[in-house]
Scaffold this active site. Sequence first.
Site, mmCIF file in Angstrom:
data_model
loop_
_atom_site.group_PDB
_atom_site.id
_atom_site.type_symbol
_atom_site.label_atom_id
_atom_site.label_comp_id
_atom_site.label_asym_id
_atom_site.label_seq_id
_atom_site.Cartn_x
_atom_site.Cartn_y
_atom_site.Cartn_z
ATOM 1 N N HIS A 198 -7.368 -0.032 6.507
ATOM 2 C CA HIS A 198 -6.943 -1.414 6.754
ATOM 3 C C HIS A 198 -6.951 -1.757 8.245
ATOM 4 O O HIS A 198 -7.256 -2.882 8.620
ATOM 5 C CB HIS A 198 -5.558 -1.657 6.143
ATOM 6 C CG HIS A 198 -5.583 -1.672 4.640
ATOM 7 N ND1 HIS A 198 -6.300 -2.588 3.914
ATOM 8 C CD2 HIS A 198 -4.992 -0.860 3.711
ATOM 9 C CE1 HIS A 198 -6.147 -2.358 2.609
ATOM 10 N NE2 HIS A 198 -5.357 -1.311 2.465
ATOM 11 N N SER A 255 0.821 -1.215 0.000
ATOM 12 C CA SER A 255 0.000 0.000 0.000
ATOM 13 C C SER A 255 0.847 1.255 0.000
ATOM 14 O O SER A 255 1.967 1.263 0.536
ATOM 15 C CB SER A 255 -0.892 0.034 1.256
ATOM 16 O OG SER A 255 -1.726 -1.083 1.305
#
Lengths: 469, 469, 469, 469
Positions: free
Chosen positions: C405, C314
């Site tokens: 997340h 990410s």
Amino acid sequence: LARQPNFLDRALNQVRNWRGGDPSPVGPVTVKPELSESDLPTIRQQIDACLADQGGAVSARLRAAELGRAYLSLNARGRLRFFRLLAEEYDVDVEEIDRASSALAAAEGEQDRRTARERLKHSLTAPRVYLLTQFNSLERGVKFLVDMRAELLGLLSEHPELRPVDADLKDLLRGWFDVGFLDMAQITFNSPASLLEKLIDYEAVHEIRSWSDLKNRLDSDRRCFSFVHPNMPDEPLIFVEVALVNGMADNVQSLLDEDAPPIDPDAADTAIFYSISNCQSGLAGVGFGDFLIKRVVDRLSQRLPNLKTFATLSPMPGFRRWLDGRIEEGEEGLLTESEARLLSAMMRADDGHAALKALLSDPDWPREADLSDAARPALMRLGARYLSSERDGRGRPFDPVARFHLNNGARIERINWLGDRSASGMHQSAGLMVNYLYKLDQIERNHEMFRGEGAIVASAAVRRMARGS
Amino acid sequence: LARQPNFLDRALNQVRNWRGGDPSPVGPVTVKPELSESDLPTIRQQIDACLADQGGAVSARLRAAELGRAYLSLNARGRLRFFRLLAEEYDVDVEEIDRASSALAAAEGEQDRRTARERLKHSLTAPRVYLLTQFNSLERGVKFLVDMRAELLGLLSEHPELRPVDADLKDLLRGWFDVGFLDMAQITFNSPASLLEKLIDYEAVHEIRSWSDLKNRLDSDRRCFSFVHPNMPDEPLIFVEVALVNGMADNVQSLLDEDAPPIDPDAADTAIFYSISNCQSGLAGVGFGDFLIKRVVDRLSQRLPNLKTFATLSPMPGFRRWLDGRIEEGEEGLLTESEARLLSAMMRADDGHAALKALLSDPDWPREADLSDAARPALMRLGARYLSSERDGRGRPFDPVARFHLNNGARIERINWLGDRSASGMHQSAGLMVNYLYKLDQIERNHEMFRGEGAIVASAAVRRMARGS
Amino acid sequence: LARQPNFLDRALNQVRNWRGGDPSPVGPVTVKPELSESDLPTIRQQIDACLADQGGAVSARLRAAELGRAYLSLNARGRLRFFRLLAEEYDVDVEEIDRASSALAAAEGEQDRRTARERLKHSLTAPRVYLLTQFNSLERGVKFLVDMRAELLGLLSEHPELRPVDADLKDLLRGWFDVGFLDMAQITFNSPASLLEKLIDYEAVHEIRSWSDLKNRLDSDRRCFSFVHPNMPDEPLIFVEVALVNGMADNVQSLLDEDAPPIDPDAADTAIFYSISNCQSGLAGVGFGDFLIKRVVDRLSQRLPNLKTFATLSPMPGFRRWLDGRIEEGEEGLLTESEARLLSAMMRADDGHAALKALLSDPDWPREADLSDAARPALMRLGARYLSSERDGRGRPFDPVARFHLNNGARIERINWLGDRSASGMHQSAGLMVNYLYKLDQIERNHEMFRGEGAIVASAAVRRMARGS
Amino acid sequence: LARQPNFLDRALNQVRNWRGGDPSPVGPVTVKPELSESDLPTIRQQIDACLADQGGAVSARLRAAELGRAYLSLNARGRLRFFRLLAEEYDVDVEEIDRASSALAAAEGEQDRRTARERLKHSLTAPRVYLLTQFNSLERGVKFLVDMRAELLGLLSEHPELRPVDADLKDLLRGWFDVGFLDMAQITFNSPASLLEKLIDYEAVHEIRSWSDLKNRLDSDRRCFSFVHPNMPDEPLIFVEVALVNGMADNVQSLLDEDAPPIDPDAADTAIFYSISNCQSGLAGVGFGDFLIKRVVDRLSQRLPNLKTFATLSPMPGFRRWLDGRIEEGEEGLLTESEARLLSAMMRADDGHAALKALLSDPDWPREADLSDAARPALMRLGARYLSSERDGRGRPFDPVARFHLNNGARIERINWLGDRSASGMHQSAGLMVNYLYKLDQIERNHEMFRGEGAIVASAAVRRMARGS
């Protein structure tokens, strides 16, 4: 195994040409239903134009389509005339064959010889084959030809002069229906009703009595697979019904019992092939049955790893015919002494032959336990003997179902006492059924032994039983 | 029209045998990539077992599948050896042909003769045909054979001894790809990207430069149709690109202009076929292009009743080659006097031939209006002459695209000045393009005239132009 | 993560009412593009007739469809007016709320109270909700409302008076797009090109540069999944791109390298989620991203049992913004002494802050190995600190991707040095990337800790790194 | 029109959670079939965790799925307890409503008031609604909730305390089954047999007696359409059976005659809707029947432009009940003098009332022509009166089928003598049937007149007949 489907009952209006129903530029071919003498020139002219690719390949197809429609408008008499026309006027040209043969004999040099061989080969193909091929451009052209052959097959015994037409048609269909082109499709109760209705029509071994009978055969512990041709996708070619069970099934009425609860398919250890039916009588002799069984075995082993045994539960359709023949001719030693004695006493008959004949003449004999017990040793022994050693005039196993499975590499595994008590089961095989076992690692060897030496492979138990020991 | 596809780039692992990837009981055939001498006995043994149906028909198919895998593992050298094996060892048996011929000559009675003819016909078919047929049982077997033939075709010029193998393969594929078995599919931007990517690869007439070019060719005023075989459904066989326009299009760059706004398809009066490309070089000579055009005409007329005209906008790929030849040999009267005078002056050349040669050698000449105006009468006249009367050594129209459409029954309708200013358009045909007109009620007649007398049908305007009047 | 789709570019003519394009009996609603004052009575009358079910429910739907068409014909100004009309004239009736409140207070007996509560609840729903619901009967009605909200969202900052309309629309869409109604679809290169084109448009994390870039992301060692709503099946709602790799990927350029050979997916031990993009800006705040990740984890674990690790690769989109702020305000102790010394020397700067600032201002610094080595300890430590302890004004983790997340129950597993050297990667996060780890048996606990105490779960390594040890 | 489907007979093993059958991380909820007192804490705890989104939204869904499974494992007694739990413990919080009301009263400023209204609205939604919504994540979750409501509806008369739960469930389903989300599907004999079997189960008007009866209703001159929800695609919600005929059909036995040859659908001028059946009793009160009729009218008009008349052939299910009541109470003037005289003579009865009662008590009276002729004027007049002017206690048309079609905007067109001679036809309506006519340009006006003034629109002929003139 085949059965006559109700072919061509889909009426004329269902067949449209490949252009989607529009009137074709080549114009319709209109003839009388009985194809009178005065219609023949029209037909001939169309066929000739077709074979000459007159107006180009597309026009030729349109002409073929119009001829196909004309064929469909004919009655039985008219179709016979049509087939005769093909047989007589569109056969090979014998003189051209002679000329081509001579040309080949005279040819020199590899290239010339090759050309001459091509010419000879071409002369050996009847022109009608070219016409028949073009019919595939009809809307449902492949099915059209399959149905045309079904119709033709029905005429052969009375009209042997049509056999060459059939030979050509069969060759054509054999190429088109090569197993490499077929798809295997699973049939479930979610399949189209119109398709399931065909199973009811086509089932040839154990009649499907109703939709609830059919639904039971497609339950969670059953499987049904068929071969399908991409150009006639809503028509099964052949289908097999499989029951997932524990242990090798010995009775077909139990398998078909609608009240029996389904078992867990993942827990089943045995797959029983209890019915195989051909659906298209026009494909008689174009074999793919053995492929279907083996592909189903493959598919099931992958999906249900618990399955260990793959076997059939099959009828013995020739048993009674064979046995009646033996009785009729009074074969000595047909029954053992003790068998004869016991049966004669039970049936109050003069001798074993008479007793056996009397017994079999009444299909209700299994209801009496005494009688049944008395008959069992003799009939089981004779059944085992029939399957494992009796042959027909051409040296093949007498039983047609046995021939099919033995040629596939299966072996005769077990005879089942009163495995089919239905009227036809009693009538054809005195209630006996048989399991043929498909054991993957023995199939090749069994097949080769059968094909080579004609050996019939049977289990030790069946062989012992046949010997009466 | 064909173009070499990037065949066989789908690697080995995509080909699995028909059993769904499982190891087959017949065992793998492992050979070296170049198929060394020591590998040949293995290959022979497998082929022989295959041809003998050893172990039954199912085993034979498995063997064929293993052979197919082995073939795929070969490099170019290995494949050449494999083809040679087929050519040399699995050809017809000349002695058996002789014996069968004699048997036919000696046969008496219709039935015997028929049997003898069957035997003779069978002897004329090379055993390799049986093997090749069996490859269709591979997972993507039909495509396998198409690609195998593409590979084989590439070898023929250097290895003419392989021609008989190609002849057999072509016969096989011609039967399988009969137009009656093909589906016509419309392709849109909703089709799978993997399929559209193939259009980009296969487009042979006007290169598709990018995905946005492709998208433009599938816009609301465009149509794209292809033939597809049911056993290789994700592979187009041939496709045609159609533009819906008003009036007969005269310029391909305008058609392909991504910035041009789409028109209302229901209002269009003309359908222009501006590109036809074959996708499978392995199907060379297995014709279905004419069928595609006519089925598309049918489909479009049904859906868009406003359409009145169906025509192509086609290249003239042989024009420059022919014209250059004429210049080279100094054909007298190639140019009229006035043409020669004008061109010589413009190009400052000694004579008309030199002027024309100089002009054509610079592809940028159309940019200069004066030059272009000067060249136009001569080139248009020569283009019309080229199409409507020039023939090759075999008496056929010189231009291959003309041959295709004339044989289909179209007529030469109009020559278009600077219809294709792309590099290849200038290079091949001095920028000229042509419309072939498909008029439904004249197609048959045109075809027959072309096929019969070899007549080239052209519009009055084109004929006048060819005459220079 | 969201990105503005090119909404409503499908022109008016694509929206047809539910009757299949026919003129509806209620007649068209024709207004000026800017919805002038004089058009308002027409619109009001239609809305009122709609809300009153005038002519029956079917007619009401037709009226809604006509209103929908009218809306589509409006320009930006007209749409603003339309939204204002909904905001002002079709809001809740405050007086009816008062009356219903009083009625509830006065109600006696359970049944009366229940009725009074129903009335009160009904009065709290704005009438416009009923109208908005009816728009779903448009041909592509669900997409219509999603796009309408996208348009409305763009107006909110300048027109806060429209917020209540947005709140109603969001409530409606939240109900319709409940995750239970969504299908998860795998996207491959066999998906329709028109769908794949949308991926290119919508990809918001790592731009898809070309069709070959896209094809590489759909290769055999990649997976792409999306959520789809049954009433807009050709529109992905959100999609995730996954790479199957060995070991946890640390560099996105390597993942996207088109020249890298694909690995065997069955052998991969790790699935890397490297991009998640929302496709419909009109669904902002209607969350289903966490469901998608977990369903993909489930699906992949079932199909590829070799997979042991599920993690993201990410971006850290807020890192530079945060770090620049720290430098700007001259935070003491931002760098350790040794870090400051080293960097100052390398950059020839007065102090650590200035050195860091100078370094980051030139995105090419990673090219110089010395510089890169010098910067690494400081930037990695600061990245770890940023992710694991920095919070925004509302006490949430500073980084928006981290919030997503962590709330899903993932943990911060590893910081990757120069994981994204693209322009935007350098600009937003100094080239750093992070792996969030999804460990099935810790997800619930992590989520609860995050939601309860706001705890940020990070691996020991990251925590150590943040501490500088 | 609804009928109780055999709901929930698909056993537990068919319901799997959204993760594809895997054990979910939240663990199974195991309870006794009767949901004993000691099980309640477990259930409460799960529901509470669900409502609190404990472990995140994904875990909440898993918990809901586990609760759904637990529900399915309950017997009737257990389910009643479960519904009671929802009714008693997960109802709205009355005190919170009070607090929210006070907060709204005290709020100042638009924003505060808006927030307060949101809070109040939220407090008026029972928490169980949130739980019920989450059940849609079950494998067949939408069907699960439909079936749950069917079960609940069966309990309401004995357990009125469950009505609030039903109200919530109905609201939820009304939103999900909004007609805008439904697809209209045509059903043919090519539809899955499992679907067709449901038609047999669900047909509520004229029982489908066998598969051949069903096949006849799907013949080439019949049409069948249904509404389907995308989340339960194999379950029809409602279906209508249509016959294409010439002239308005007056007799249902003729329509259902399997031996009648099909007519050419393209030549038919009238579409007769002869049966509409709801399939999901759990959707009672969620109306979409009127939409189905009008969409079918649209579809048929487009496909079959020859159709001019759209009408029903409907039962009059309340006629005999109404008439028997009139006879029972001895209504004066029920029969005209001449009718009374004639009937009394025929039936040898004291007066008209007695004669009519005697006549109707024997369902075989139509067989005697004299009797039938004598009864006809009176019964037709009474039937016309019944439909066109008799109302129930709430002022609505007495006949429920009339209410449905009149509300849809149809008009009473014609009464048909002995239109249904089946046992139920004689029993419910003395053999009478009625055609309701759907005339597109009058539907709106008829509907408004019916809904506004309660006007019953009937043809002049029916009105005359009702007046006895």
